[in-house]
Design an enzyme around this catalytic site. Structure first.
Site, PDB file in Angstrom:
ATOM      1  N   HIS A  13      -5.387 -10.540 -15.127  1.00  0.00           N
ATOM      2  CA  HIS A  13      -5.830 -11.009 -16.448  1.00  0.00           C
ATOM      3  C   HIS A  13      -7.350 -11.126 -16.526  1.00  0.00           C
ATOM      4  CE1 HIS A  13      -5.533 -15.301 -14.890  1.00  0.00           C
ATOM      5  NE2 HIS A  13      -6.532 -15.475 -15.719  1.00  0.00           N
TER       6      HIS A  13
ATOM      7  N   ASP B  54      -0.475 -11.083 -10.310  1.00  0.00           N
ATOM      8  CA  ASP B  54      -1.677 -11.148 -11.153  1.00  0.00           C
ATOM      9  C   ASP B  54      -2.946 -10.767 -10.376  1.00  0.00           C
ATOM     10  OD1 ASP B  54      -3.492 -11.652 -13.144  1.00  0.00           O
ATOM     11  OD2 ASP B  54      -2.685 -13.617 -13.665  1.00  0.00           O
TER      12      ASP B  54
ATOM     13  N   SER C  95      -9.557 -18.775 -11.989  1.00  0.00           N
ATOM     14  CA  SER C  95      -8.719 -17.590 -11.925  1.00  0.00           C
ATOM     15  C   SER C  95      -9.392 -16.539 -11.063  1.00  0.00           C
ATOM     16  CB  SER C  95      -8.517 -17.013 -13.321  1.00  0.00           C
ATOM     17  OG  SER C  95      -7.404 -17.609 -13.892  1.00  0.00           O
TER      18      SER C  95
HETATM   19  N1  ARG Z   1      -2.740 -19.482 -17.745  1.00  0.00           N
HETATM   20  C1  ARG Z   1      -3.635 -18.589 -17.057  1.00  0.00           C
HETATM   21  C2  ARG Z   1      -5.070 -18.878 -17.494  1.00  0.00           C
HETATM   22  O1  ARG Z   1      -5.315 -19.852 -18.112  1.00  0.00           O
HETATM   23  C3  ARG Z   1      -3.262 -17.168 -17.215  1.00  0.00           C
HETATM   24  C4  ARG Z   1      -3.518 -16.575 -18.563  1.00  0.00           C
HETATM   25  C5  ARG Z   1      -3.214 -15.115 -18.694  1.00  0.00           C
HETATM   26  N2  ARG Z   1      -1.785 -14.849 -18.759  1.00  0.00           N
HETATM   27  C6  ARG Z   1      -1.023 -14.886 -19.895  1.00  0.00           C
HETATM   28  N3  ARG Z   1       0.257 -14.635 -19.796  1.00  0.00           N
HETATM   29  N4  ARG Z   1      -1.513 -15.157 -21.085  1.00  0.00           N
HETATM   30  O2  ARG Z   1      -5.957 -18.114 -17.630  1.00  0.00           O
HETATM   31  N1  GLU Z   2      -5.621 -18.866 -15.699  1.00  0.00           N
HETATM   32  C1  GLU Z   2      -6.775 -19.720 -15.638  1.00  0.00           C
HETATM   33  C2  GLU Z   2      -8.089 -18.948 -15.601  1.00  0.00           C
HETATM   34  O1  GLU Z   2      -8.213 -17.915 -16.203  1.00  0.00           O
HETATM   35  C3  GLU Z   2      -6.611 -20.610 -14.467  1.00  0.00           C
HETATM   36  C4  GLU Z   2      -5.611 -21.592 -14.835  1.00  0.00           C
HETATM   37  C5  GLU Z   2      -6.204 -22.951 -14.924  1.00  0.00           C
HETATM   38  O2  GLU Z   2      -6.217 -23.556 -13.854  1.00  0.00           O
HETATM   39  O3  GLU Z   2      -6.652 -23.369 -15.998  1.00  0.00           O
HETATM   40  O4  GLU Z   2      -9.087 -19.406 -15.093  1.00  0.00           O
END
Ligand code: ARG
Ligand code: GLU
Length: 709
Positions: free
Chosen positions: A85, A222, A644
């Site tokens: 991502h 990921d 991330s």
């Molecule tokens: N929750 C993670 C973050 O905050 C992953 C986001 C990307 N993945 C998704 N399915 N939207 O960045």
């Molecule tokens: N998916 C999150 C990022 O892009 C990390 C998740 C979080 O700990 O907030 O940094």
């Protein structure tokens, strides 16, 4: 002066205390004060191995990837790992109908096939330095707030100039820590020739999509792979076919020895933003006002998007990335709101403030909490109006598109120029993924919600005028979405510098400007003015909390709030109980992928090759002790957005995983960390290796990696 000394003492005392839980995001240069605790918990290296300015250390293998992710170097030829991502935009930018790398994955089969990326950079931290004395020089009580801010800016600018004088990709910034009780200078070296090496298909890299996002059990692969290129002297250089792979000072060896409950883990990365020390009033606003309001608005928008996406394959593709970004924060806020409520954070903070106030009586901290409380109450309606504006008027796609186009006109000395190429690019990117029906429906819903939620005396005159003119939000929307010239894809091609009025006077620009003027005149100035005051009081309050802690010996460990600077978070591989009667174990495996596999559900439709491999158990050497391929694991490292892509490191300093998420029940860790329920989610490096070999057939990459058991 005496206060300054006390603060220094408080900082030292606070940081040598053993933290009770694995909470904290520590500054690498001060990791010496944590190292005993880390070693007690299993870490086998020294502080100098983590951060050193005299020798290569782990920090030299960690980068800020793009504007808001972390990456790590895993070979002596500049090979870099981050999340799928995080590399999404680059993978997408190389994709077309003929070769859809998002759908099918991308694997360079040798270095000459690696793909350059416009605009992508990575930054290595060269060093960090406490510059509080220099930055605050001359900032005494004799100056007022504005003068002090100005002086701090000037002082910062000066050291940044000095620090980057050598050029050569050097970048620097001065950041306030502990609300300006300390200032640190961060010096980075930035590389800009970063090439895409590999990415799994989205059915692996985004497996589970938004359904599984922020959730356990997780089965997302990921990751994506890049390589940093440099000139022949290993210096930063813009893309050139003559550039060569960057030779890092340090890179991570990869541990294939496996991940077990209770193992020490350490995350090295760039967490974006936390607010661990705020007043109960600020927490109440977040948990009881802001989060619920934003969740409600986004639920409506997501519903509209989903309805259209379900009805058309074309729209599903066009809006999947937009849907993902709306839903990402939406889900996180739900966890945050729940976590704050469940842990009674407002009440606990209020109780703490009471005790603090008793202790503070008669000192310079006396009345501080009350002043903060009242400022937070004063700012609340303004902040609320600003957030409402952000989540409603500012989400109208046509309006932000039109404003970007109108910024392609520039006026200088009465002459107007128009950057037609830039406008053309904006337009084609916009129309590729635009559905006016969705935009209109969201416009109506958001404008109605706006009117419903905005306090009477904050209602923009502009809004009232429009309702008076058109009779209803729906009629207003009808007019915009049938008459705006911006709806026509060919409009841009017909524009020249003489047409600036055509653009600026369009009905959607009128909408854009109507709200913008209201916000900039009636909301923003108050938000900024009160916020500056809050920041100042928070500086005092921060200092006070440290002194109080020292006075009552409560063993509280202080670390600066995250601000996208390099931090160390350490903890353990650990499961958790999300609710009574449920316990989540630490690891997931390929078995779970097969259990979720469903060709009829987009997010769970895995590649046939993965099904075949599972059936034949053709796992190569990557299976875990259970005989299955490990996929993801949980740990209690304190992380947040920006982490991330961060390397997850074991007790020997070797790479065991890549951080990519947290569990939603624990997202209140940005405000209050709960060791019982706050968990980060990482990709097990063995699933990455398995995917490279068995799905990508790209095991040529293993030749440059160093493996340890
Ligand atoms: N929750 C993670 C973050 O905050 C992953 C986001 C990307 N993945 C998704 N399915 N939207 O960045
Ligand atoms: N998916 C999150 C990022 O892009 C990390 C998740 C979080 O700990 O907030 O940094």
């Amino acid at each position: 002066m005496t206060r300054k000394i006390t603060l220094a003492v408080a900082l030292i005392i606070a940081t040598v205390t053993t933290s009770r839980a694995d909470e904290g995001m520590w500054l690498p240069s001060l990791i010496g004060s944590r190292i005993a605790d880390m070693q007690e918990k299993g870490f086998k290296l020294d502080a100098e191995d983590i951060y050193s300015i005299n020798q290569a250390s782990l920090k030299d293998a960690v980068v800020l990837f793009g504007g808001g992710c972390t990456g790590e170097i895993v070979s002596e030829a500049g090979l870099l790992l981050t999340n799928h991502h995080c590399g999404y935009r680059q993978i997408q930018s190389h994709s077309s109908v003929e070769h859809d790398y998002l759908r099918d994955g991308f694997w360079a089969m040798n270095r000459s096939e690696e793909l350059p990326n416009k605009g992508l950079t990575v930054k290595f931290l060269e060093r960090m330095e406490d510059v509080t004395g220099i930055i605050l020089k001359g900032c005494d009580e004799s100056r007022n707030e504005d003068e002090r801010t100005k002086l701090i800016d000037e002082n910062s600018k000066k050291i940044i100039e000095q620090a980057t004088a050598e050029g050569n990709g050097l970048r620097a910034s001065v950041e306030a820590l502990y609300y300006g009780n300390q200032y640190y200078l961060f010096i980075y070296r930035e590389y800009s020739d970063i090439r895409l090496v590999g990415a799994p298909p989205s059915s692996i890299g985004k497996f589970g999509g938004d359904t599984d996002n922020w959730m356990w059990p997780r089965h997302t692969g990921d990751f994506s792979i890049f390589r940093i290129y440099a000139d022949k002297d290993n210096n930063p250089a813009p893309y050139s076919p003559d550039n060569v792979p960057y030779r890092p000072k340090k890179f991570f060896k990869i541990s294939t020895g496996g991940v077990h409950e209770g193992d020490f883990t350490f995350i090295y990365g760039f967490p974006g933003s936390t607010q661990e020390y705020i007043h109960s009033e600020a927490v109440r606003y977040i948990g009881e006002v802001s989060d619920p309001q934003k969740i409600k608005l986004r639920t409506i928008r997501l519903g509209i998007l989903k309805k259209h996406m379900d009805s058309s394959q074309k729209i599903r593709i066009q809006y999947s990335s937009k849907y993902a970004s709306i839903s990402n924060a939406w889900k996180k806020w739900q966890g945050e709101e729940l976590g704050l409520r469940r842990n009674r954070i407002v009440a606990k903070k209020a109780q703490y403030e009471k005790k603090f106030a008793q202790w503070a009586e008669g000192s310079s901290y006396s009345g501080l909490c009350d002043s903060l409380a009242s400022l937070y109450k004063t700012i609340e309606p303004y902040r609320f109006a600003g957030e409402l504006y952000n989540e409603t008027a500012r989400t109208v796609e046509l309006a932000s598109y039109a404003s970007r186009i109108s910024r392609c006109f520039s006026k200088k000395d009465g002459n107007v120029t128009f950057d037609k190429d830039a406008a053309g690019e904006i337009a084609s990117a916009f129309f590729k993924d635009y559905c006016p029906d969705i935009d209109k429906e969201c416009f109506i819903a958001m404008m109605e919600e706006f009117a419903e939620s905005i306090p009477e005396d904050f209602m923009p005159e502009y809004y009232k005028r429009m309702i008076l003119k058109y009779g209803s939000v729906a009629a207003w929307a009808d007019e915009i979405f049938s008459t705006s010239a911006f709806l026509d894809e060919n409009f841009i091609a017909s524009l020249s510098e003489c047409d600036i009025e055509k653009a600026e006077d369009d009905i959607i620009m009128d909408f854009y400007n109507g709200f913008l003027k209201w916000y900039s005149k009636e909301i923003r100035p108050s938000v900024e003015r009160i916020n500056a005051r809050i920041f100042d009081l928070n500086k005092e309050y921060m200092k006070g909390q440290m002194e109080y802690s020292e006075a009552v010996s409560d063993g509280r460990a202080f670390y600066p709030d995250a601000n996208l600077t390099l931090r160390v978070a350490y903890g353990h591989v650990k499961g958790y109980s999300p609710a009574d009667g449920i316990y989540y174990v630490t690891s997931s495996t390929i078995k779970g992928i097969i259990q979720k596999d469903d060709p009829n559900i987009f997010d769970y439709n895995i590649p046939q090759s993965l099904r075949d491999i599972y059936a034949s158990k053709d796992y190569g050497k990557w299976a875990g002790e259970s005989g299955e391929i490990p996929v993801c694991f949980l740990a209690d490292n304190h992380t947040t957005g920006g982490n991330s892509g961060s390397p997850v490191i074991n007790c020997n300093g070797d790479l065991i995983g890549i951080n990519f998420d947290r569990v939603w029940e624990g997202t209140m860790s940005d405000i209050a960390f709960d060791p019982e329920r706050c968990r980060n989610i990482s990709l097990d490096v063995r699933y990455l290796l398995f995917t490279i070999e068995k799905i990508g057939n790209a095991s040529w990459l293993f030749d440059e990696m160093v493996f340890v058991d």
